[in-house]
Every structure is written in structure tokens, then in C-alpha cells.
Design a protein around this motif. Sequence first.
Motif, mmCIF file in Angstrom:
data_model
loop_
_atom_site.group_PDB
_atom_site.id
_atom_site.type_symbol
_atom_site.label_atom_id
_atom_site.label_comp_id
_atom_site.label_asym_id
_atom_site.label_seq_id
_atom_site.Cartn_x
_atom_site.Cartn_y
_atom_site.Cartn_z
ATOM 1 N N HIS A 17 -7.665 1.189 -0.847
ATOM 2 C CA HIS A 17 -6.709 0.781 -1.895
ATOM 3 C C HIS A 17 -7.055 -0.717 -2.317
ATOM 4 C CE1 HIS A 17 -4.441 4.427 -0.914
ATOM 5 N NE2 HIS A 17 -3.723 4.475 -2.131
ATOM 6 N N SER A 33 0.941 -1.156 -0.016
ATOM 7 C CA SER A 33 -0.082 -0.051 -0.066
ATOM 8 C C SER A 33 0.790 1.239 -0.118
ATOM 9 C CB SER A 33 -0.752 0.012 1.122
ATOM 10 O OG SER A 33 -1.877 1.022 1.082
ATOM 11 N N VAL A 77 -1.524 7.775 4.187
ATOM 12 C CA VAL A 77 -2.638 7.005 4.049
ATOM 13 C C VAL A 77 -3.257 6.329 5.618
ATOM 14 C CG1 VAL A 77 -3.255 4.592 3.063
ATOM 15 C CG2 VAL A 77 -2.059 6.274 1.717
ATOM 16 N N SER A 121 -4.262 4.105 8.253
ATOM 17 C CA SER A 121 -3.989 2.232 8.265
ATOM 18 C C SER A 121 -5.727 1.862 8.847
ATOM 19 C CB SER A 121 -3.086 2.163 9.179
ATOM 20 O OG SER A 121 -1.802 2.350 8.599
ATOM 21 N N PRO A 178 -3.305 -8.152 6.995
ATOM 22 C CA PRO A 178 -2.418 -6.950 7.002
ATOM 23 C C PRO A 178 -1.143 -7.103 7.781
ATOM 24 C CG PRO A 178 -4.227 -6.995 8.739
ATOM 25 C CD PRO A 178 -4.229 -8.205 8.136
ATOM 26 N N VAL A 223 -9.174 -4.148 6.210
ATOM 27 C CA VAL A 223 -8.340 -5.041 5.299
ATOM 28 C C VAL A 223 -8.673 -6.683 5.462
ATOM 29 C CG1 VAL A 223 -6.127 -5.939 4.921
ATOM 30 C CG2 VAL A 223 -6.471 -3.416 5.298
ATOM 31 N N MET A 231 1.556 -2.660 5.052
ATOM 32 C CA MET A 231 0.994 -1.165 5.376
ATOM 33 C C MET A 231 2.103 -0.692 6.034
ATOM 34 S SD MET A 231 -2.813 -3.006 6.539
ATOM 35 C CE MET A 231 -3.300 -1.421 7.225
ATOM 36 N N VAL A 267 -1.708 -7.752 2.594
ATOM 37 C CA VAL A 267 -1.460 -6.080 2.453
ATOM 38 C C VAL A 267 -0.477 -5.611 3.207
ATOM 39 C CG1 VAL A 267 -2.454 -3.626 2.515
ATOM 40 C CG2 VAL A 267 -3.925 -5.699 1.655
ATOM 41 N N SER A 273 -7.767 5.092 2.708
ATOM 42 C CA SER A 273 -7.017 4.351 3.700
ATOM 43 C C SER A 273 -6.525 3.123 2.797
ATOM 44 C CB SER A 273 -8.397 3.692 4.836
ATOM 45 O OG SER A 273 -9.120 3.075 3.890
ATOM 46 N N ASP A 274 -5.717 2.205 3.662
ATOM 47 C CA ASP A 274 -5.252 0.859 2.770
ATOM 48 C C ASP A 274 -6.316 0.221 2.430
ATOM 49 O OD1 ASP A 274 -2.293 1.138 3.781
ATOM 50 O OD2 ASP A 274 -2.930 1.107 5.814
ATOM 51 N N SER A 275 -7.593 0.219 3.032
ATOM 52 C CA SER A 275 -8.529 -0.730 2.629
ATOM 53 C C SER A 275 -9.253 -0.197 1.568
ATOM 54 C CB SER A 275 -9.527 -1.150 3.864
ATOM 55 O OG SER A 275 -10.117 0.152 4.214
#
Length: 339
Positions: free
Chosen positions: A247, A230, A287, A289, A301, A294, A265, A263, A243-245
Motif C-alpha cells: 500500500h 493502512s 492485510v 504486516s 511503522p 515499511v 498498521m 504508517v 501487505s502494508d508496504s
Amino acid sequence: MSTKIEQSIANNNGKVVVIGGGTGQSVLLNGLRAYPLDLTAIITVADDGGSSGTLRDYLRMVPPGDIRNVMATLSNASNDFLHLFQYRFKSDAGFLANHTIGNLMIAALAQENQDISAAIKILSQMMDVQGHVYPVVNDPLTLCATFTDGTTISGEAEITHAHKKIERIWVEDVDGSEPKSEPEVINAILGADVIVLGPGSLYTSILPNISIPNVASALRITPARIIYISNIMTQKGETDDFSDSDHLRVLNKHIGANVIDTVIMNSGLVPEDYIDWQRWDEISHQVKSDPEEVRKQGAVPIMGNLIELRDEGVFHDAQKIAELLYTIIKDPGTGKDSL
């Protein structure tokens, strides 16, 4: 490294495919090449700016810039050769302005052999490239985007400069037909142990590859562990407030299934007073987390401080990322939240 792991890698069980484009792909490969892995780079061909865009338009070839950078990264050629290969003519050099020697070499070999893949193979031998380098398709593609306001734009540079929220990305062949990757690209995906997406611009470096139908299909059925690295920072006008999720959700949506297993992170904090916001005006904020979100998409993650601060900007630390990936490759059961 244990004897079992050494034997596994010797038996070609350390096949790693990195899918992407831009500087992030080269940075990651530069870190990974320090490990005994069988590396394959699959590279986007939707770039239409700069020297690559000019050669693409005049010669009707895939843009060579990202290919050039990956080849230089994986090459064992002398530093003098690589310096020449990467040399860029100055902006006042007339018709050679801003072109790199490497781009011109790739273009010449592609024209002489009437095939970009043949050009890459020949140049890879000349440069002693350690790994496999494939354009995702052998013909230039046009990147297209529909935005949340209902408008549509074609062209990577135009999409980037629009600074609007993107709903969907797809690619089109120049003749209007459906893009299709060559067998060696699909075979690499199906035969990989680990597939890495990113790091890089979500909409212009990663999605142009996985939006190709037979690539998406291969990603849905490959037995490989699929890992997404990410981004640390959001991209202005494209992934603002992601956020990471977020993406991850966009990636899985374009692939057509929740296929991403892991992922990676970043857990490090970016100091606000360090970044030169005028120099790096394409970035927005760090970004967010959200590991639990995720997990809801079926991915594990794995978090760590992955930040490298340099040039008043924020980047992934190539050595930290490569070490973490190698840990995952050695131990497929790796899934701790903090390493």
C-alpha cells in the motif's frame, strides 16, 4: 495534557489535514473531533455512483455524498436535523429514489451560488461544522485506471466492478484539462502539522486526491508529518495479497517520492469465522504486516490492535485510531513499533 501541549494547540499548532473519501474518512474524523484539534477534510470528487453520481451527471457538479457525510460528522447541529440531513428516500420514491436530503441541499446551494465551495461554506455555518471541508477540486473528475493486463477503464464504479489488478490510477477533468486544486486546499497541506491519508479504499478514495499534480507537489514539499493509516483488509480485485508496504509503495509512487513518514498498521488478528463474506464481498483477506519493508521506504511503522468487529465485518476502531493519532500529534517523536 501538559501546559506546553495546551499552549501549542491554542497557537494553532494542532492542524490536522485528513485526505480521503468514503466511510473511512468520516469514521476517523468522528474520532478526532473529540480532541482539541484544527481539523481539515480534503475529499475526493471522483465518485460516480448512487445519488452522488446522478447529481454529478445531471447538474455537472462534484458528487456531494462524501462531502455530506463529513459535514454531518463534524456538525454540532441537533440530532433531529442531522437525521433529516442524512435521510435517504426509498428506492420506490420515483425521481427522488435513493437521494439524500443532504445531497439535495448541497446541490441546491451549489447551483444557487454557482460555486461548490461557497455552498459548503454557507451550509457549514448553518450546521455549525467544526473544521474545514474542501473538495479536492471544485469540478467533477473522472477516475481512470490502467490494469496490469494493459487495459484501461474510466469511471470509479467501473474500475471497482472490474475486479482486476491495477497498475496506475489518474484523474481527468471533464473538459480534458489537467485538474488543479484550489489555493485553500494547497495552503491547508502546506500549513498542516500532520497530514493523514486514509483509512479507505487505496485506489478509489485516496489516490484520486493525491494524483492531482499540485496536490502531489504540495505533499512533496510540506513540512507536515505525513501519516498513512493502512487498511485492515485487502480489497477484492484491487489490492489482493497486498501487505502494508505494498500500500505504501503505491502511495509514494503516485505522489512521486517517498514522503510518507509514518504508517499506522493493525496488529490484531481478524477471526475468519466472524466475517459474513457474502455481505462484505468487496473484501478479500487481512492485510499482511511487514514493518521491516515499511522501514525500507523511509517510514516509521507504528502497530496496534485497531480492529472493531461489528455487523459481521471488520472496521477500524475510530477511538483507538484517534487516540493513537493524538499521541503522535502531542509527541512528534512517537515511533514505537507497538503502542
